[in-house]
Design an enzyme around this catalytic site. Structure first.
Site, mmCIF file in Angstrom:
data_model
loop_
_atom_site.group_PDB
_atom_site.id
_atom_site.type_symbol
_atom_site.label_atom_id
_atom_site.label_comp_id
_atom_site.label_asym_id
_atom_site.label_seq_id
_atom_site.Cartn_x
_atom_site.Cartn_y
_atom_site.Cartn_z
ATOM 1 C CE LYS A 109 -4.555 0.860 0.400
ATOM 2 N NZ LYS A 109 -5.658 0.057 -0.147
ATOM 3 N N GLY A 148 -21.154 6.389 4.415
ATOM 4 C CA GLY A 148 -20.227 6.719 3.341
ATOM 5 C C GLY A 148 -20.801 6.295 2.006
ATOM 6 C CB VAL A 149 -23.331 7.326 -0.146
ATOM 7 C CG1 VAL A 149 -24.160 6.379 0.690
ATOM 8 C CG2 VAL A 149 -23.543 8.764 0.313
ATOM 9 N N GLY A 150 -19.736 7.434 -1.121
ATOM 10 C CA GLY A 150 -18.846 7.939 -2.158
ATOM 11 C C GLY A 150 -18.649 6.922 -3.257
ATOM 12 C CE LYS A 151 -12.494 6.298 -4.839
ATOM 13 N NZ LYS A 151 -11.107 6.203 -5.351
ATOM 14 C CB VAL A 152 -17.254 1.590 -2.426
ATOM 15 C CG1 VAL A 152 -17.861 0.203 -2.196
ATOM 16 C CG2 VAL A 152 -15.863 1.446 -3.025
ATOM 17 N N GLY A 153 -19.818 3.246 -1.794
ATOM 18 C CA GLY A 153 -21.113 3.242 -1.128
ATOM 19 C C GLY A 153 -22.286 3.524 -2.044
#
Length: 363
Positions: A91, A191-196
């Site tokens: 990472k 969290g409703v960004g890229k994945v959510g």
């Protein structure tokens, strides 16, 4: 998997002396001309070249950035092992606010540092980095995945990450309630960004009732405009206390499950996309003691890394989706192992992953 704190002594102890360490290589990168400060951590190459995303984040200190890189790299070793990939764990983190300091020259400088490792680390997107960023990094480093289709890549890996988390939820429902369908279940997504946002789509299609929370009001607004039936919690603190919540899906940063959140959590299942959800090792026992089923994060959120790994061999979406669908079976197998060994699911997943890595190291 035990996390480390941000103090230099703890970081060095974990790196060289503790059972939670064992990292093969940690590279500190600096390019004064562009302002780049980055950490690349390689935990293991036992199964193959290390693979993991690049996080761009305004850490409170350099020591905190190193600690996060170590934790995330170790998590990638376990994730890749459980996903059946021929990759070890690595990472990278870039220190700073991406909205303030991210430039093309900085990303090119970062790409040169990754390239200097000669393929021991393969990078991709993570929090704060996107497909367009990987296209830039790839101009200096051929060990870059998560690129756009126009540049020979697979595009946004969050699509399959969300699909894999959804499969983990279905497996959790099957294990706890005897039915994989989420119809009529109430699911809270933090969290409703890229994945959510993709996960919300899967849940609604399956007939679930969805409650969301996010610190970014623009992300909340996009969901609300498209899906008026979705309920909105003022914040995560109130989301986890929602009456009648069946499943909680942490899909933002790590540490969502801690001494403060677990005692007030109303859900019976935790299954989300965030990495390193357990703030410390004792949290998994706290969840178990409360009768809350925890689907190990690095198992259910592996859809994205399955996609970026496939990109190295000529990307095929259908092939990747078929592999990601197997997260359902893998999650059920972990629950079965946990019951057989009398341990929490997170510990069972660790044992399975560690066995695969140990076998790979044998001559």
């Amino acid at each position: 998997m035990t996390d480390v704190t941000g103090s230099p002594d703890d970081v060095l102890h974990t790196l060289f002396r503790s059972d939670q360490g064992g990292h093969e290589q940690v590279v500190l990168c600096q390019d004064r001309a562009t302002g780049l400060k980055a950490v690349i951590a390689i935990h293991s190459t036992a199964l193959g070249p290390s693979l993991g995303g690049t996080r761009f984040y305004p850490y409170e200190s350099e020591a905190a950035a190193v600690a996060d890189a170590l934790n995330l790299a170790r998590g990638m070793s376990y994730k890749n092992a459980m996903a059946g990939l021929d990759h070890g764990g690595g990472k990278a983190v870039i220190i700073g606010d991406p909205e303030q300091i991210k430039t093309e020259d900085l990303l090119l400088a970062y790409g040169r540092f990754v390239a200097s490792l000669g393929g021991r680390y393969v990078t991709a997107c993570d929090v704060g980095t996107y497909v367009a960023d990987m296209d830039v990094v790839a101009r200096e480093c051929r060990w870059t995945t998560g690129r756009s289709p126009e540049n020979g890549g697979a595009g946004d890996s969050s699509v399959l990450t969300a699909f894999g988390v959804f499969q983990g939820m279905r497996a959790s429902a099957q294990h706890l309630w005897g039915d994989p369908s989420l119809r009529g279940r109430t699911v809270g997504v933090a969290g409703v960004g890229k994945v959510g946002r993709h996960l919300v789509e899967h849940l609604l299609e399956d007939g679930a009732q969805v409650v969301i929370a996010d610190v970014r009001q623009d992300s909340v607004g996009r969901i609300a405009d498209k899906h008026p039936s979705v309920r909105i919690a003022p914040d995560t603190e109130r989301l986890i206390r929602t009456e009648g919540l069946d499943i909680y899906a942490p899909c933002a940063l790590g540490g969502a499950l801690n001494d403060d959140s677990v005692p007030v959590l109303t859900a019976k299942i935790v299954c989300g996309a965030a990495n390193n959800q357990l703030e410390h090792p004792g949290v998994e026992k706290d969840l178990s003691d409360r009768g809350i089923l925890y689907a190990p994060d690095y198992v259910v959120n592996a859809g994205g890394v399955i996609q970026v790994a496939d990109e190295l061999h000529g990307f095929d979406f259908d092939r990747c989706k078929e592999k990601a669908a197997k997260i359902f079976d893998t999650t059920l197998a972990i629950f079965a192992r946990a019951k057989e060994d009398g341990i929490p699911p997170a510990a069972a997943a660790d044992r399975i992953a560690e066995h695969r890595m140990a076998e790979a190291r044998r001559p």
